[in-house]
Design an enzyme around this catalytic site. Structure first.
Site, PDB file in Angstrom:
ATOM      1  N   ALA A   9      13.382  69.448  31.234  1.00 34.48           N
ATOM      2  CA  ALA A   9      12.887  68.130  31.656  1.00 34.48           C
ATOM      3  C   ALA A   9      13.595  67.667  32.924  1.00 34.48           C
ATOM      4  O   ALA A   9      13.857  66.479  33.106  1.00 34.48           O
ATOM      5  CB  ALA A   9      13.095  67.111  30.540  1.00 34.48           C
ATOM      6  N   ARG A  15       3.947  65.123  42.137  1.00 35.22           N
ATOM      7  CA  ARG A  15       2.526  64.787  42.181  1.00 35.22           C
ATOM      8  C   ARG A  15       2.150  63.561  41.330  1.00 35.22           C
ATOM      9  O   ARG A  15       1.034  63.077  41.406  1.00 35.22           O
ATOM     10  CB  ARG A  15       1.689  66.002  41.742  1.00 35.22           C
ATOM     11  CG  ARG A  15       1.513  66.999  42.873  1.00 35.22           C
ATOM     12  CD  ARG A  15       0.780  68.234  42.419  1.00 35.22           C
ATOM     13  NE  ARG A  15       1.650  69.112  41.649  1.00 35.22           N
ATOM     14  CZ  ARG A  15       1.223  70.113  40.887  1.00 35.22           C
ATOM     15  NH1 ARG A  15      -0.069  70.335  40.747  1.00 35.22           N
ATOM     16  NH2 ARG A  15       2.076  70.888  40.255  1.00 35.22           N
ATOM     17  N   THR A  86      13.294  77.897  36.326  1.00 34.00           N
ATOM     18  CA  THR A  86      13.286  77.738  34.868  1.00 34.00           C
ATOM     19  C   THR A  86      14.400  78.545  34.189  1.00 34.00           C
ATOM     20  O   THR A  86      14.962  78.105  33.182  1.00 34.00           O
ATOM     21  CB  THR A  86      11.923  78.142  34.284  1.00 34.00           C
ATOM     22  OG1 THR A  86      11.527  79.411  34.830  1.00 34.00           O
ATOM     23  CG2 THR A  86      10.843  77.128  34.621  1.00 34.00           C
ATOM     24  N   ASP A 108       7.094  68.260  29.787  1.00 40.61           N
ATOM     25  CA  ASP A 108       5.810  67.786  30.308  1.00 40.61           C
ATOM     26  C   ASP A 108       4.633  68.506  29.662  1.00 40.61           C
ATOM     27  O   ASP A 108       3.525  68.478  30.175  1.00 40.61           O
ATOM     28  CB  ASP A 108       5.761  67.920  31.839  1.00 40.61           C
ATOM     29  CG  ASP A 108       5.994  69.346  32.315  1.00 40.61           C
ATOM     30  OD1 ASP A 108       6.212  70.241  31.465  1.00 40.61           O
ATOM     31  OD2 ASP A 108       5.945  69.573  33.541  1.00 40.61           O
ATOM     32  N   ASN A 173       0.990  83.007  31.166  1.00 42.66           N
ATOM     33  CA  ASN A 173       2.206  82.544  30.521  1.00 42.66           C
ATOM     34  C   ASN A 173       2.144  81.031  30.344  1.00 42.66           C
ATOM     35  O   ASN A 173       1.899  80.302  31.293  1.00 42.66           O
ATOM     36  CB  ASN A 173       3.404  82.910  31.408  1.00 42.66           C
ATOM     37  CG  ASN A 173       4.702  82.357  30.869  1.00 42.66           C
ATOM     38  OD1 ASN A 173       4.868  82.213  29.652  1.00 42.66           O
ATOM     39  ND2 ASN A 173       5.625  82.063  31.763  1.00 42.66           N
ATOM     40  N   LYS A 355       2.730  32.095  13.805  1.00 40.41           N
ATOM     41  CA  LYS A 355       3.967  32.833  14.042  1.00 40.41           C
ATOM     42  C   LYS A 355       4.972  32.434  12.984  1.00 40.41           C
ATOM     43  O   LYS A 355       5.174  31.239  12.745  1.00 40.41           O
ATOM     44  CB  LYS A 355       4.509  32.489  15.439  1.00 40.41           C
ATOM     45  CG  LYS A 355       5.969  32.824  15.635  1.00 40.41           C
ATOM     46  CD  LYS A 355       6.214  33.660  16.872  1.00 40.41           C
ATOM     47  CE  LYS A 355       7.595  34.250  16.875  1.00 40.41           C
ATOM     48  NZ  LYS A 355       8.556  33.430  17.614  1.00 40.41           N
TER      49      LYS A 355
HETATM   50  C1  UD1 Z   1       6.035  78.164  34.974  1.00 38.46           C
HETATM   51  C2  UD1 Z   1       6.147  79.651  34.680  1.00 38.46           C
HETATM   52  C3  UD1 Z   1       4.760  80.276  34.734  1.00 38.46           C
HETATM   53  C4  UD1 Z   1       3.844  79.590  33.738  1.00 38.46           C
HETATM   54  C5  UD1 Z   1       3.827  78.075  34.029  1.00 38.46           C
HETATM   55  C6  UD1 Z   1       3.065  77.364  32.945  1.00 38.46           C
HETATM   56  C7  UD1 Z   1       8.334  80.343  35.508  1.00 38.46           C
HETATM   57  C8  UD1 Z   1       9.073  81.002  36.601  1.00 38.46           C
HETATM   58  N1  UD1 Z   1       7.036  80.259  35.646  1.00 38.46           N
HETATM   59  O1  UD1 Z   1       5.561  78.054  36.310  1.00 38.46           O
HETATM   60  O2  UD1 Z   1       4.841  81.657  34.415  1.00 38.46           O
HETATM   61  O3  UD1 Z   1       2.545  80.125  33.850  1.00 38.46           O
HETATM   62  O4  UD1 Z   1       5.170  77.543  34.028  1.00 38.46           O
HETATM   63  O5  UD1 Z   1       2.936  76.005  33.288  1.00 38.46           O
HETATM   64  O6  UD1 Z   1       8.939  79.953  34.536  1.00 38.46           O
HETATM   65  N2  UD1 Z   1      12.007  72.959  35.433  1.00 38.46           N
HETATM   66  C9  UD1 Z   1      13.302  72.506  35.326  1.00 38.46           C
HETATM   67  N3  UD1 Z   1      14.249  72.978  36.188  1.00 38.46           N
HETATM   68  C10 UD1 Z   1      13.958  73.874  37.158  1.00 38.46           C
HETATM   69  C11 UD1 Z   1      12.637  74.339  37.267  1.00 38.46           C
HETATM   70  C12 UD1 Z   1      11.689  73.866  36.387  1.00 38.46           C
HETATM   71  O7  UD1 Z   1      13.607  71.687  34.477  1.00 38.46           O
HETATM   72  O8  UD1 Z   1      14.878  74.253  37.890  1.00 38.46           O
HETATM   73  C13 UD1 Z   1      10.987  72.453  34.532  1.00 38.46           C
HETATM   74  C14 UD1 Z   1       9.956  71.652  35.327  1.00 38.46           C
HETATM   75  O9  UD1 Z   1      10.271  70.292  35.323  1.00 38.46           O
HETATM   76  C15 UD1 Z   1       8.681  71.916  34.566  1.00 38.46           C
HETATM   77  C16 UD1 Z   1       8.892  73.290  33.928  1.00 38.46           C
HETATM   78  O10 UD1 Z   1      10.292  73.526  33.969  1.00 38.46           O
HETATM   79  O11 UD1 Z   1       8.517  70.994  33.524  1.00 38.46           O
HETATM   80  C17 UD1 Z   1       8.119  74.384  34.633  1.00 38.46           C
HETATM   81  O12 UD1 Z   1       8.593  74.509  35.950  1.00 38.46           O
HETATM   82  P1  UD1 Z   1       7.622  74.767  37.165  1.00 38.46           P
HETATM   83  O13 UD1 Z   1       8.447  74.928  38.371  1.00 38.46           O
HETATM   84  O14 UD1 Z   1       6.550  73.756  37.170  1.00 38.46           O
HETATM   85  O15 UD1 Z   1       7.039  76.171  36.789  1.00 38.46           O
HETATM   86  P2  UD1 Z   1       5.623  76.705  37.157  1.00 38.46           P
HETATM   87  O16 UD1 Z   1       5.630  77.095  38.595  1.00 38.46           O
HETATM   88  O17 UD1 Z   1       4.566  75.816  36.684  1.00 38.46           O
END
Ligand code: UD1
Ligand code: CA
Length: 462
Positions: A9, A15, A86, A108, A173, A355
């Site tokens: 989180a 966006r 991630t 999210d 994924n 009330k």
């Molecule tokens: C990620 C996956 C992708 C998958 C998709 C599904 C990875 C590398 N990719 O991509 O394979 O299809 O989700 O929605 O995992 N977050 C953090 N810290 C960070 C980075 C991200 O807390 O340093 C959280 C973000 O807030 C978000 C979630 O992790 O809620 C996913 O990160 P995001 O960068 O949106 O990954 P995607 O590019 O969507």
């Protein structure tokens, strides 16, 4: 075996175009991340770790203050000061993990279901990790699931790193995965950021698992909305509708009639009996109990209230912290505020505000009243325009009204004041002193009649 749930989180949610961190935007009246926390807390022996970054302080505060609604799961926080991917995010929780299983969720992705997660976790042991995948018509942007010729999952390739051939794969994924803590401790330190986004991808552990001889068990959610994430306000609105539709279906299955399931919103928990009828544009909030045969008219908001068997709420009424007795009714345009208790068959009509008011069985307050800080005995009639003057500018005082009292229209009852059983208050009275049982109180100036009265006539203009 222990279960550690890591909830990511830390992202900003650019966006959303908002000063509020994305995971604190609300769905059905609860922050997105709260939905995830509540679901995860329901998993057996779960310990929760929320990885926070952007707006971390407010995310912490919001979740901590909701405490009691988070089930039994322990809730801890890990700070990710810089968002490096991630994999990096999960690594922030590594020191807090036990020796059992680890489940990765996203703050999210609010609609994930416990059943789906339980199935996923069943696929985890020393020789297996588990991955939740989803097949999409348009997989643009998602990591793609790469399988070998035997159908085994061997890697996830991010969209930005994928070849054209890999981009044609529609199995995606979801990001949700589970493994043992031991596996995670082996793999996470091996991640590198040499990829198109320069991030530490959690998804790279899949290829490491394959190389390690750990099989990847893939499963799917029962519906794709379970794994949909919120990136902007349009997606948030779409998930809100999906969630509300699910609530509506559940209620109809339980024996509730909804005039239009698309125009019903539940922002909390409702306990329902049978043969309840709910008209359009009704919003239920907090904890609401509806017993058998309750009828709710159109455009009503009902929060933290109990409606006993057969109670009727007519159009455009607003209830909060109220209890309506069996067969009682209110509205149209009634406002029952906290501490309102209506006895059986009591009636509160239009433009009546209550009330901290207890109305006994059969009490009638049909029109245009304010009844605050009052106890009213059974079968009493409150005339139109009656006001309990409960506030002296500094303190609130009680108005006690007995049984079978008749309060004439447009009376002001100046608290503290007591009116005995069977008493009658003449219309237009201002009552400042006690009225005893069966007495008639007239608290108004005497009418004067002048005979032979000549109306003034208009003077001619000069
Ligand atoms: C990620 C996956 C992708 C998958 C998709 C599904 C990875 C590398 N990719 O991509 O394979 O299809 O989700 O929605 O995992 N977050 C953090 N810290 C960070 C980075 C991200 O807390 O340093 C959280 C973000 O807030 C978000 C979630 O992790 O809620 C996913 O990160 P995001 O960068 O949106 O990954 P995607 O590019 O969507
Ligand atoms: Ca995303």
């Amino acid at each position: 075996m222990t279960l550690d749930v890591v909830i990511l989180a830390a992202g900003q949610g650019t966006r959303m175009r908002s000063k509020t961190p994305k995971v604190l935007h609300e769905l059905a009246g609860r922050p997105l991340v709260q939905h995830v926390v509540d679901t995860a807390a329901g998993l057996e022996s779960a310990r929760l770790h929320v990885v926070v970054g952007h707006g971390g302080e407010s995310v912490r505060e919001t979740l901590a203050s909701a405490g009691s609604t988070s089930g039994d799961g322990e809730l801890g926080f890990c700070e990710q000061t810089e968002q490096k991917g991630t994999g990096h995010a999960v690594a922030q929780a590594l020191n807090s993990l036990g020796d059992g299983k680890v489940l990765v969720l996203y703050g999210d992705v609010p609609l994930i279901q416990a059943r789906t997660l339980e199935t996923l976790l069943d696929g985890v042991d020393e020789q297996h990790m588990a991955l939740l995948t989803v097949t999409l018509d348009d997989p643009t942007g998602y990591g793609r699931i790469v399988r070998n010729d035997k159908g085994a999952v061997i890697a996830i390739v991010e969209h930005k790193d994928a070849s054209d051939k890999q981009r044609a794969i529609r199995e995606c994924n979801t990001g949700i995965m589970a493994m043992t803590a031991a596996q995670l401790r082996r793999w996470l330190p091996e991640l590198s950021a040499e990829n198109a986004q320069g991030e530490y991808y959690l998804t790279d552990v899949i290829a490491m698992a394959a190389a390690d001889g750990v099989e990847v068990t893939a499963s799917q959610p029962s519906s794709p909305v379970e794994v949909e994430g919120v990136n902007d306000r349009r997606q948030l609105a779409a998930l809100e509708r999906a969630y509300q539709r699910r609530q509506a279906d559940r209620l109809m299955t339980a024996g509730v009639s909804l005039a239009d399931p698309e125009r019903f919103d539940l922002r909390g928990d409702v306990t329902v009996g049978r043969d309840i009828r709910i008209d359009v544009n009704v919003i239920l909030e907090g904890r609401v109990t509806l017993e058998d045969d309750v009828v709710i008219g159109p455009h009503c908001v009902i929060k933290d209230s109990i409606l006993r068997r057969g109670a009727v709420v007519k159009a455009n009424s607003h209830l909060e912290g109220a209890e309506m007795g069996e067969g009682s009714d209110c509205g149209p345009f009634a406002r029952l505020r906290p501490g309102t208790r209506l006895g059986a068959k009591a009636h509160v009509g239009n433009f009546v505000e209550t009330k901290n008011a207890s109305l006994g069985d059969g009490v009638k307050a049909g029109h245009l009243s304010y009844l605050g800080d009052t106890e009213i005995g059974r079968d009493t009639n409150i005339g139109a325009g009656t006001i309990t003057c409960n506030y002296d500018g500094a303190n609130k005082h009680l108005t006690r009204i007995g049984e079978a009292v008749f309060v004439g229209s447009n009376s002001a009852l100046v608290a503290p004041v007591t009116i005995g059983n069977g008493a009658t208050i003449a219309a237009g009275s201002t009552i400042t002193r006690e009225v005893k049982d069966d007495e008639l109180a007239i608290g108004r100036s005497r009418q004067i009649v002048k005979q032979g009265w000549q109306r003034p006539v208009k003077m001619p203009k000069s």
